[in-house]
Design a protein around this motif. Sequence first.
Motif, PDB file in Angstrom:
ATOM      1  N   UNK A 155       0.828  -1.204   0.000  1.00  0.00           N
ATOM      2  CA  UNK A 155       0.000   0.000   0.000  1.00  0.00           C
ATOM      3  C   UNK A 155       0.867   1.261   0.000  1.00  0.00           C
ATOM      4  N   UNK A 156       0.518   2.255  -0.830  1.00  0.00           N
ATOM      5  CA  UNK A 156       1.359   3.458  -0.866  1.00  0.00           C
ATOM      6  C   UNK A 156       1.414   4.189   0.475  1.00  0.00           C
ATOM      7  N   UNK A 194       1.452  -3.232   6.655  1.00  0.00           N
ATOM      8  CA  UNK A 194       1.263  -2.634   5.331  1.00  0.00           C
ATOM      9  C   UNK A 194       2.587  -2.060   4.864  1.00  0.00           C
ATOM     10  N   UNK A 195       2.948  -2.386   3.635  1.00  0.00           N
ATOM     11  CA  UNK A 195       4.275  -2.033   3.125  1.00  0.00           C
ATOM     12  C   UNK A 195       4.149  -1.185   1.862  1.00  0.00           C
ATOM     13  N   UNK A 215       3.722  -5.239  -8.786  1.00  0.00           N
ATOM     14  CA  UNK A 215       5.130  -4.876  -8.930  1.00  0.00           C
ATOM     15  C   UNK A 215       5.748  -4.602  -7.558  1.00  0.00           C
ATOM     16  N   UNK A 216       4.954  -4.038  -6.669  1.00  0.00           N
ATOM     17  CA  UNK A 216       5.443  -3.807  -5.301  1.00  0.00           C
ATOM     18  C   UNK A 216       5.731  -5.154  -4.627  1.00  0.00           C
ATOM     19  N   UNK A 237       4.901   7.032  -4.241  1.00  0.00           N
ATOM     20  CA  UNK A 237       4.280   7.219  -5.547  1.00  0.00           C
ATOM     21  C   UNK A 237       3.210   6.143  -5.647  1.00  0.00           C
ATOM     22  N   UNK A 238       2.277   6.324  -6.582  1.00  0.00           N
ATOM     23  CA  UNK A 238       1.162   5.372  -6.665  1.00  0.00           C
ATOM     24  C   UNK A 238       1.275   4.521  -7.927  1.00  0.00           C
TER      25      UNK A 238
END
Length: 224
Positions: free
Chosen positions: A87-88, A129-130, A142-143, A135-136
């Motif tokens: 999560x951003x 939550x990482x 991909x994260x 950026x979003x």
Amino acid sequence: MRIDIITIHPQLLESPFQHSILKRAIQKGVVEVNLVNLRDYSTYKQKQVDDYAFGGGAGMVLMIEPIANCINHLKKERSYDEILYTSPDGELLEQKACNYFSTLKNIIVLCGHYKGIDERVRQHLITKEISIGNYVLSGGELAAAVLCDGIIRLIPGVLNDETSALTDSFQDNLIAPPVYTRPQEYNGWGVPDVLMSGHSANIEKWRHEQSIERTQQRRPDLLK
Ligand code: SAH
């Protein structure tokens, strides 16, 4: 270690685990990566997993039911040390966290999509939550790939001595020294003499000094 990645786009995550160091780690059996298609846990005929946000506004939201069904199903098979959500607005991913995650036995990584996931998943089902940066992205896949790469390369037996993770940037709050390879001269640009001296103590000393100098120049925040 086993990593279950919950996603609506499992294909997006196939390639990152099929090459180089991550591929070898999986082949060696050091890590097992299981891609779980969230749609398989939908209770709808059309395999729907998202819906409009209550209160209106643009963007779909991943529903709690398929996510909860999926996590509960996985939890029946084994217990999980952490259930992560990419999560951003999560905790910014750092080497320290990668070190910690690499010591765990089983983790789940949940990838969001669209506008995000129903807040109740975050409140009740997720343990951490990482974020991989301020950026979003369009989705958490991909994260998750970044996170898993950062973790897996640290598991003992994955890297060989030459590429030891202990000499990488951030492990000791220093960034890595510069590296060079053949040719010794290119276009009139040489390499530091000490590296060609064969004197390992001097090379080590030079590398350490370079690390400190680079950290002072580029990342003075790490020295605090
Ligand atoms: N509306 C949300 C962004 C959703 S982006 C907001 O403004 O905060 C869609 C999904 O991409 C998220 O659910 C998350 O899983 C993933 N994602 C986007 N940017 C990310 C980042 N920087 N780090 C980790 N995951 C990210």
